[in-house]
Design a protein around this motif. Structure first.
Motif, PDB file in Angstrom:
ATOM      1  N   ASN A   1       0.856  -1.146   0.069  1.00 19.69           N
ATOM      2  CA  ASN A   1      -0.056  -0.131   0.041  1.00 19.69           C
ATOM      3  C   ASN A   1       0.833   1.336   0.094  1.00 19.69           C
ATOM      4  O   ASN A   1       0.662   2.223   0.707  1.00 19.69           O
ATOM      5  CB  ASN A   1      -0.817  -0.016   1.204  1.00 19.69           C
ATOM      6  N   GLU A   2       1.816   1.006  -0.842  1.00 16.59           N
ATOM      7  CA  GLU A   2       2.807   2.339  -1.146  1.00 16.59           C
ATOM      8  C   GLU A   2       2.156   3.499  -1.732  1.00 16.59           C
ATOM      9  O   GLU A   2       1.559   3.305  -2.697  1.00 16.59           O
ATOM     10  CB  GLU A   2       4.081   1.933  -1.587  1.00 16.59           C
ATOM     11  N   PRO A   3       2.404   4.725  -1.500  1.00 15.07           N
ATOM     12  CA  PRO A   3       1.975   5.932  -2.377  1.00 15.07           C
ATOM     13  C   PRO A   3       2.269   5.600  -3.791  1.00 15.07           C
ATOM     14  O   PRO A   3       3.534   5.198  -4.145  1.00 15.07           O
ATOM     15  CB  PRO A   3       2.336   7.238  -1.759  1.00 15.07           C
ATOM     16  N   VAL A   4       1.467   6.081  -4.702  1.00 12.96           N
ATOM     17  CA  VAL A   4       1.746   6.219  -6.122  1.00 12.96           C
ATOM     18  C   VAL A   4       1.830   7.624  -6.574  1.00 12.96           C
ATOM     19  O   VAL A   4       0.766   8.144  -6.547  1.00 12.96           O
ATOM     20  CB  VAL A   4       0.914   5.369  -7.014  1.00 12.96           C
ATOM     21  N   TRP A   5       3.133   8.109  -6.708  1.00 14.03           N
ATOM     22  CA  TRP A   5       3.064   9.536  -7.339  1.00 14.03           C
ATOM     23  C   TRP A   5       2.415  10.554  -5.923  1.00 14.03           C
ATOM     24  O   TRP A   5       1.645  11.386  -6.491  1.00 14.03           O
ATOM     25  CB  TRP A   5       2.583   9.848  -8.653  1.00 14.03           C
ATOM     26  N   GLY A   6       2.547  10.057  -4.974  1.00 12.89           N
ATOM     27  CA  GLY A   6       2.140  10.887  -3.711  1.00 12.89           C
ATOM     28  C   GLY A   6       0.617  10.423  -3.478  1.00 12.89           C
ATOM     29  O   GLY A   6       0.265  10.931  -2.446  1.00 12.89           O
ATOM     30  N   ILE A   7       0.197   9.490  -4.059  1.00 12.34           N
ATOM     31  CA  ILE A   7      -1.329   9.204  -3.847  1.00 12.34           C
ATOM     32  C   ILE A   7      -1.338   7.688  -3.222  1.00 12.34           C
ATOM     33  O   ILE A   7      -0.718   6.832  -3.695  1.00 12.34           O
ATOM     34  CB  ILE A   7      -2.232   9.218  -5.150  1.00 12.34           C
ATOM     35  N   ALA A   8      -1.823   7.604  -1.991  1.00 11.53           N
ATOM     36  CA  ALA A   8      -2.033   6.315  -1.418  1.00 11.53           C
ATOM     37  C   ALA A   8      -3.472   5.825  -1.395  1.00 11.53           C
ATOM     38  O   ALA A   8      -4.418   6.945  -1.147  1.00 11.53           O
ATOM     39  CB  ALA A   8      -1.388   6.358   0.075  1.00 11.53           C
TER      40      ALA A   8
ATOM     41  N   PRO B   1     -11.538  19.175 -15.538  1.00  9.82           N
ATOM     42  CA  PRO B   1     -11.281  18.240 -14.808  1.00  9.82           C
ATOM     43  C   PRO B   1     -10.000  17.373 -14.650  1.00  9.82           C
ATOM     44  O   PRO B   1      -9.345  16.919 -13.700  1.00  9.82           O
ATOM     45  CB  PRO B   1     -12.753  17.279 -14.973  1.00  9.82           C
ATOM     46  N   ILE B   2      -9.553  17.116 -16.072  1.00  8.82           N
ATOM     47  CA  ILE B   2      -8.307  16.489 -15.948  1.00  8.82           C
ATOM     48  C   ILE B   2      -7.044  17.178 -15.472  1.00  8.82           C
ATOM     49  O   ILE B   2      -6.310  16.452 -14.885  1.00  8.82           O
ATOM     50  CB  ILE B   2      -8.010  15.994 -17.635  1.00  8.82           C
ATOM     51  N   TYR B   3      -7.180  18.524 -16.009  1.00  7.82           N
ATOM     52  CA  TYR B   3      -6.084  19.462 -15.555  1.00  7.82           C
ATOM     53  C   TYR B   3      -6.180  19.559 -14.050  1.00  7.82           C
ATOM     54  O   TYR B   3      -4.987  19.700 -13.489  1.00  7.82           O
ATOM     55  CB  TYR B   3      -6.236  20.696 -16.455  1.00  7.82           C
TER      56      TYR B   3
ATOM     57  N   PHE C   1      -3.081  18.931  -9.240  1.00  9.83           N
ATOM     58  CA  PHE C   1      -3.049  18.327  -7.849  1.00  9.83           C
ATOM     59  C   PHE C   1      -1.469  17.301  -7.792  1.00  9.83           C
ATOM     60  O   PHE C   1      -0.731  17.314  -6.932  1.00  9.83           O
ATOM     61  CB  PHE C   1      -4.164  17.365  -7.388  1.00  9.83           C
ATOM     62  N   LEU C   2      -1.510  16.550  -8.786  1.00 11.19           N
ATOM     63  CA  LEU C   2      -0.342  15.442  -8.879  1.00 11.19           C
ATOM     64  C   LEU C   2       0.897  16.305  -9.060  1.00 11.19           C
ATOM     65  O   LEU C   2       1.959  15.792  -8.222  1.00 11.19           O
ATOM     66  CB  LEU C   2      -0.532  14.560  -9.977  1.00 11.19           C
TER      67      LEU C   2
END
Length: 443
Positions: free
Chosen positions: A228-235, A317-319, A324-325
């Motif tokens: 459960n490691e973050p992916v590009w800062g997202i966990a 919405p994509i941008y 955020f990423l």
């Protein structure tokens, strides 16, 4: 007893083959329906394509006889273009305005009146995907129903990609000891689909549980291969999000579908996974992100500016998720980042169709607004070494002729759920904010 089905225009524009779907009954196409189909045939979208197909099918039927006299179909039923039941007298008492919808209802009403004079009257049923047309028909005492033949599955049977099993605690202990379970030993009475997730819970009521995934051959239950490691800062914040990342980051799964309410994290998780695969691991040479310009296929030439400027309102919405990423601070930073990378492309589906797309991580957002034909057209463009992800919320559909059970996303989920190269999960818990979750549940 045979029945008479009167078809509304929207039925044929949704499914041109609908006229052949009523077995050995009589199918009536009011003349006004031909007028409405004629007005749509020049459209550049899916509705225009279906209008042209209806025209070709009816033209082919003319070889069997005169359509206004009725022709026999292969199913044993008959097809007729109606010219003689146009009287509006009975409609005027309730709905005085002579609209196309009311003209179609009038045909069905006149047929019912005619049938009631016979010794063995046949039931007359108006078939329409327009809720208000069905309500009007009901007010007039007509039987009306939705067109259901195009439905992939009933609402309560939609595949969620995850099932919960209540088992004896010894089964959970066995899994933790041996790191797998044999599906046949569970005696489920039904088969699990490849890559279907399973949550084991203790049937005795303790907190003991386990999260597993079905193997590609459907014979074993295995642990998730990702931590459960973050992916590009997202966990992942919940079990369904962890399942989604499991599918998104598995290179053996080339077709992924994610559905769920607004705020469940579908787009953000998929973008994070795509960036990891393209920018960090270099598994794919490009990240292509597309969404329908609703309604699908409409020309965006009426908006000011060049193509990218025209697309920006639809792609915002994509941008938002990309900003955020990338943790951008100023307006315009994301455009500079994307221009510098060169490996991320944001497109409208108007431009992605017709291409062959090898070696790319492809994200199709808002896929619930696609028809079955459009999904087939897009997925069949995927080239060698590509992965495609369809995202959407079947509960939020903007297309006038689609619903939760007949849209392209639901169709793709149901048709691919038994394939080894595909996986699906429905995200349930909103993580955008407490307010967003309440809005999705209550409004």
């Amino acid at each position: 007893m045979k029945k008479i089905f009167v078809l509304d225009t929207n039925v044929l524009l949704q499914d041109p083959n609908a006229m052949f779907s009523f077995e050995d009954n009589e199918v009536i196409i009011p003349a006004v329906v031909l007028e409405e189909i004629d007005s749509k045939k020049r459209n550049a979208d899916e509705i225009g394509r279906n209008a042209r197909m209806v025209s070709r099918l009816l033209d082919a039927m003319r070889t069997r006889g005169r359509l206004h006299d009725g022709i026999t179909l292969d199913s044993g039923g008959s097809l007729k273009v109606e010219l003689n039941h146009k009287s509006f007298n009975k409609m005027q008492e309730v709905f005085a305005e002579v609209t196309n919808d009311n003209r179609i209802i009038a045909v069905a009403l006149n047929y019912r009146t005619e049938e009631q004079t016979k010794s063995e009257p046949r039931p007359v049923i108006l078939v329409s995907k327009d809720t208000l047309v069905r309500i009007k028909a009901d007010v007039l005492g007509l039987t009306a129903q939705d067109y259901l033949s195009d439905r992939v599955v009933s609402d309560h049977e939609m595949y969620a990609g995850c099932t919960t099993l209540h088992v004896h605690p010894s089964v959970i202990d066995e899994f933790y000891s041996f790191r797998f379970l044999s599906v046949p030993t569970l005696n489920l009475g039904y088969r699990l689909n490849p890559h279907e997730f399973v949550i084991l819970r203790d049937e005795l009521g303790t907190s003991k549980s386990a999260l597993l995934k079905t193997s590609s051959d459907g014979k074993k239950l295995e642990p998730l291969f990702l931590s459960n490691e973050p992916v590009w800062g997202i966990a992942a914040r919940n079990a369904q999000q962890r399942m989604a990342l499991e599918l998104l980051l598995n290179d053996d799964i080339s077709f992924v579908t994610l559905s769920g309410k607004a705020g469940t994290g579908k787009t953000l998780l998929t973008l994070a996974a795509g960036l990891l695969k393209v920018e960090d691991e270099r598994k794919y040479k490009k990240l292509t992100i597309a969404r329908p310009v609703v309604p699908m296929g409409k020309d965006i030439g009426y908006l000011p500016g060049e193509k990218d400027e025209k697309l920006r309102p639809w792609m915002q919405p994509i941008y938002d998720n990309l900003e955020f990423l990338f943790d951008t601070k100023k307006a315009g930073d994301i455009e500079k980042i994307l221009a510098g990378l060169g490996s991320i492309q944001v497109e409208a589906l108007t431009y992605i169709r017709g291409r062959s797309i090898p070696g790319q991580f492809i994200i199709i957002d808002e896929a619930q607004n696609l028809s079955k034909h459009e999904v087939k057209t897009i997925v069949s463009r995927v080239g060698e070494g590509s992965k495609i992800v369809l995202l959407g919320d079947p509960g939020q559909i903007d297309h006038p002729y689609l619903d939760a059970a007949s849209n392209g996303l639901t169709y793709a989920v149901e048709r691919f759920k038994q394939e080894e190269i595909s996986g699906h999960v429905t995200l349930e818990k909103g993580e955008r904010s407490h307010l967003a979750q309440l809005a999705a549940d209550l409004l």
